[in-house]
Design an enzyme around this catalytic site. Structure first.
Site, PDB file in Angstrom:
ATOM      1  N   SER A  27       7.201   7.371   1.929  1.00  0.00           N
ATOM      2  CA  SER A  27       8.307   6.411   1.941  1.00  0.00           C
ATOM      3  C   SER A  27       9.054   6.580   3.265  1.00  0.00           C
ATOM      4  CB  SER A  27       9.214   6.627   0.724  1.00  0.00           C
ATOM      5  OG  SER A  27      10.217   5.626   0.658  1.00  0.00           O
ATOM      6  N   HIS A  54       6.160   2.726   1.053  1.00  0.00           N
ATOM      7  CA  HIS A  54       7.212   1.801   0.639  1.00  0.00           C
ATOM      8  C   HIS A  54       7.664   0.972   1.837  1.00  0.00           C
ATOM      9  CE1 HIS A  54       8.196   4.954  -2.684  1.00  0.00           C
ATOM     10  NE2 HIS A  54       7.164   4.194  -3.010  1.00  0.00           N
ATOM     11  N   ASP A 147       8.978   9.035  -6.378  1.00  0.00           N
ATOM     12  CA  ASP A 147       7.717   8.341  -6.622  1.00  0.00           C
ATOM     13  C   ASP A 147       6.552   9.269  -6.309  1.00  0.00           C
ATOM     14  OD1 ASP A 147       6.062   6.215  -7.307  1.00  0.00           O
ATOM     15  OD2 ASP A 147       5.999   5.454  -5.250  1.00  0.00           O
TER      16      ASP A 147
END
Length: 207
Positions: A27, A54, A147
């Site tokens: 991310s 992401h 995540d």
């Protein structure tokens, strides 16, 4: 060992089968980290690499082009219905979950956000665990949030191998720290050491 050789890495117990896929999640700070990891993988890398990074869904992405400048491997946005081929990097498109099924068949999903994100590393890792079992490697790099922490548990439960970037040296420690906190990570490594370990696991012992 010179810089072009992968180290002899002991395989975690239960992962004796030849590995068949590497799934990577990142991310915040991930573009740099992914570039470093992918850039250290050689032409002819024997398995596909599936990537969740992401991204802001409001903007057209150039991630495949950006990452392609860092690596000798071909990099592309994943497309539904294509087969994941060895030596190719497949990146989840913005705002689409990336999943893999039997025989490496890729699919994309618009299903609900998971932990406020889409694409979700958890969903990718869970699909990898189901499709590849003990032949899967899951790797969690820099990022905020958690995540991937559920997905790595799925990978490990099916006999796969889990790698996390060392949270203390990661640009953003949230995701790798959550992965480590799951208790299933096999290797916790500085970013610059991850590719060598991945190669040591994936490449044939008689290279």
């Amino acid at each position: 060992m010179n810089g072009d050789e992968a180290p002899d890495v002991p395989r975690p117990e239960g992962s004796d089968e030849r590995y068949a896929v590497v799934a990577v999640a990142a991310s915040a700070g991930g573009i740099t980290a992914l570039g470093a990891l992918l850039g250290a993988l050689p032409v002819g890398f024997p398995v596909p690499v599936l990537v969740v990074q992401h991204l802001d869904p409001r903007h057209e992405t150039v991630i495949a082009h950006v990452l392609g400048r860092s690596t000798q491997l071909p990099v592309k946005l994943a497309e539904a219905g294509e087969l994941a081929r060895p030596g190719t990097v497949y990146v989840a498109p913005p705002n689409r979950h990336l999943l893999v099924g039997a025989a490496g068949l890729l699919s994309l999903s618009d299903s609900e956000l998971v932990h406020f994100v889409r694409p979700s590393a958890d969903l990718l890792f869970e699909s990898v665990a189901g499709a590849y079992g003990a032949r899967a490697i899951a790797c969690v790099l820099t990022g905020t949030g958690k995540d991937g922490s559920m997905g790595v548990t799925a990978v490990k439960s099916r006999g796969g191998t889990v790698i996390a970037e060392d949270p203390e040296s990661a640009e953003f420690k949230g995701m790798p720290q959550a992965a480590v906190g799951s208790g299933v990570v096999d290797f916790v490594l500085p970013l610059e050491e991850i590719a060598a370990v991945v190669r040591g696991l994936v490449e044939p012992a008689d290279r």
